[in-house]
Design an enzyme around this catalytic site. Structure first.
Site, PDB file in Angstrom:
ATOM      1  CD  GLU A 153      -1.436  -0.073   3.650  1.00  0.00           C
ATOM      2  OE1 GLU A 153      -1.926   1.035   3.894  1.00  0.00           O
ATOM      3  OE2 GLU A 153      -1.771  -1.112   4.248  1.00  0.00           O
ATOM      4  CB  CYS A 198      -2.806  -4.770   6.496  1.00  0.00           C
ATOM      5  SG  CYS A 198      -2.324  -3.134   7.069  1.00  0.00           S
ATOM      6  CG  HIS A 212      -2.933  -7.387  10.163  1.00  0.00           C
ATOM      7  ND1 HIS A 212      -1.703  -6.957   9.722  1.00  0.00           N
ATOM      8  CD2 HIS A 212      -3.693  -6.273  10.315  1.00  0.00           C
ATOM      9  CE1 HIS A 212      -1.731  -5.641   9.601  1.00  0.00           C
ATOM     10  NE2 HIS A 212      -2.925  -5.207   9.953  1.00  0.00           N
TER      11      HIS A 212
END
Lengths: 83, 410
Positions: free
Chosen positions: B81, B113, B240
């Site tokens: 990103e 993400c 994550h």
């Protein structure tokens, strides 16, 4: 505070005290925000989710977002409780 | 047929900032420091970009291959990103500086993400399709935080880093449970990068979306995998990790929801199955597309892999898309990972003072998106460059000429 609001607030309050271990329950009044009471972002979501669960409500999480104090939160829960 | 990760490596930058000192300097609430569970974060120098991070993560993997094996890398896909061009992909530069063969698909994917997982699953599909038997894929998550809002509570977690994975039919590091994937996606405006130098959003809404995706992704996984149980099926978990405290909260909530677990039970389970995944995340910060794979690296390096262990992975990207999937790692993984000495690499990072950190942010702001011509001027941070990068043979940016980025080895 009317009885239904009071009932929902008591559920929320119990969860605030459960999540924020060691907090004096007397400090949890409806005008306060969770942040003022020392809740971090995870704590705030937990209080909201547990309260909805205890009330038997299936509230979309995104709808509970934006409640700035406990009065706002109680109002959202009350709307879903249909009271 | 087996498919999964044959080799994995990360590059966590050359300089590092202590998070407590950042909290103190910014006069942030120290109670929130404890909640973050973050010790340090990697900081990129202005001569580092998503390409240099990607190449520096991938190069040791590529160099460990024979020329014949290297020639079978037929796909290079970067998840990021932090893109540097709307058209030309990061993978084209990465492919060039890694010296890979031209029978190769090159592209880049983006979904906040979740980008690293989008890249990985694309590669897994390619390998499993057997359209080109014996081919390998190089998957890289690479990202740099955009610290444009100094003093926000997001700033402490914004790190810089890349994780590279070689994907193929000899998955010594992590054999994926093919088809055991639960995914969940929908539109929500939680966090985003709406302009090249802006990273913004609503962190509370993002937490809510993360939890939503975790719950629904796992539910879908359990629907597809007969007998799957959140506690019994997985020896370890890697999620994550925007910051480790968030993973702790998410794990506690899911365990309570699925098992009615008390906080004490959740804490014990967290320490046993999740905490090993946080060792590098606590040292590097959030590296966006690559974070869940940084968690995986921490887990693989810290877990007991004396016997095969099933690992549950949860990937989340704002906007949003989440996925719960799994794989098995065992003694073979430990043998393959040993040579990379990742903890040692992190310990070599040069600690930054607050003024140095501020200076790097200022110098980095000159490298806005879309520059046509510019030379890298090391003068403002020459001392840091000399101590952190010079002579280490790492890729660095030298100049941009006619929009074309030119790199060299330090």
């Amino acid at each position: 505070m009317d009885p239904e609001t009071q009932r929902i607030f008591e559920v929320v309050k119990a969860n605030v005290v459960k999540v924020l271990t060691g907090l004096d329950p007397a400090l949890v009044t409806i005008e306060r925000s969770l942040t003022e009471l020392g809740a971090n972002s995870v704590d705030r979501v937990e209080v909201v989710m547990y309260s909805a669960e205890d009330l038997g409500l299936d509230v979309p999480r995104a709808e509970l977002h934006g409640a700035r104090n406990l009065a706002d939160l109680v109002a959202v829960l009350r709307r879903h409780a249909g009271a | 047929m087996r498919v999964g990760i044959e080799a994995i490596n990360f590059y966590g930058g050359a300089t590092v900032l202590d998070i407590r000192s950042l909290f103190e300097a910014r006069q942030l609430d120290l109670r929130r420091f404890d909640n973050l569970m973050l010790q340090r974060k990697s900081v990129a120098l202005p001569c580092e970009d998503p390409v240099t991070f990607a190449v520096n993560a991938a190069r040791p993997l590529v160099e460990a291959l024979t020329p014949a094996e290297r020639a079978r890398i037929e796909l290079v896909v970067c998840g990021s990103e932090s893109g540097i061009d709307f058209g030309k992909s990061l993978s084209t530069y990465v492919h060039h500086y890694l010296g890979l063969g031209r029978t190769c698909r090159l592209f880049e994917v983006k979904q906040a993400c979740y980008g690293g997982t989008a890249a990985l699953q694309t590669a897994v599909g390619f390998i499993a399709s057997q359209a080109s038997p014996g081919a390998k894929a190089l998957v890289i998550g690479t990202d740099i935080g955009r610290a444009t809002i100094r003093g926000s509570y997001v700033e402490p977690s914004q790190g810089a880093g890349a994780v590279a994975m070689l994907v193929g039919q000899d998955p010594a590091v992590l054999e994926l449970d093919f088809g055991a994937n639960g995914y969940h996606g929908y539109e929500v405006m939680d966090t985003c990068r709406p302009a090249a130098d802006v990273e913004t959003g609503d962190s509370d809404l993002s937490l809510i979306a993360y939890l939503d995706c975790l719950e629904h992704s796992f539910a879908e996984y359990a629907r597809r995998v007969e007998g799957a149980d959140f506690v019994d099926t997985f020896d370890y978990l890697a999620f994550h990790t925007p910051f480790p405290g968030m993973v702790k909260g998410a794990h506690r909530m899911l365990l309570r929801k699925l098992k009615g677990a008390s906080p004490a039970v959740a804490e014990a389970d967290f320490n046993r199955r999740v905490a090993p995944s946080l060792r590098y995340c606590q040292e590097v910060g959030n590296i966006y597309s690559a974070t869940v794979y940084l968690a995986l690296c921490g887990l693989l390096d810290g877990a007991d892999l004396s016997v095969p262990r099933r690992i549950g992975l949860f990937s989340y990207g704002s906007g949003c898309c989440g996925e719960f999937f799994s794989g098995v790692a065992g003694p073979e993984a430990r043998a393959r990972l040993g040579a990379l000495r990742k903890a040692e690499h992190l310990a070599q990072r040069i600690p930054l003072t607050l003024p140095q950190y501020e200076q790097l942010i200022d110098a980095g702001l000159e490298w806005v998106f879309g520059i046509q011509d510019k030379e890298v001027d090391l003068t403002p941070y020459r001392d840091l460059y000399d101590r952190a990068l010079a002579g280490r043979g790492l890729l660095v940016l030298r100049r941009i000429r006619g929009y074309h980025r030119e790199y060299d080895w330090s």
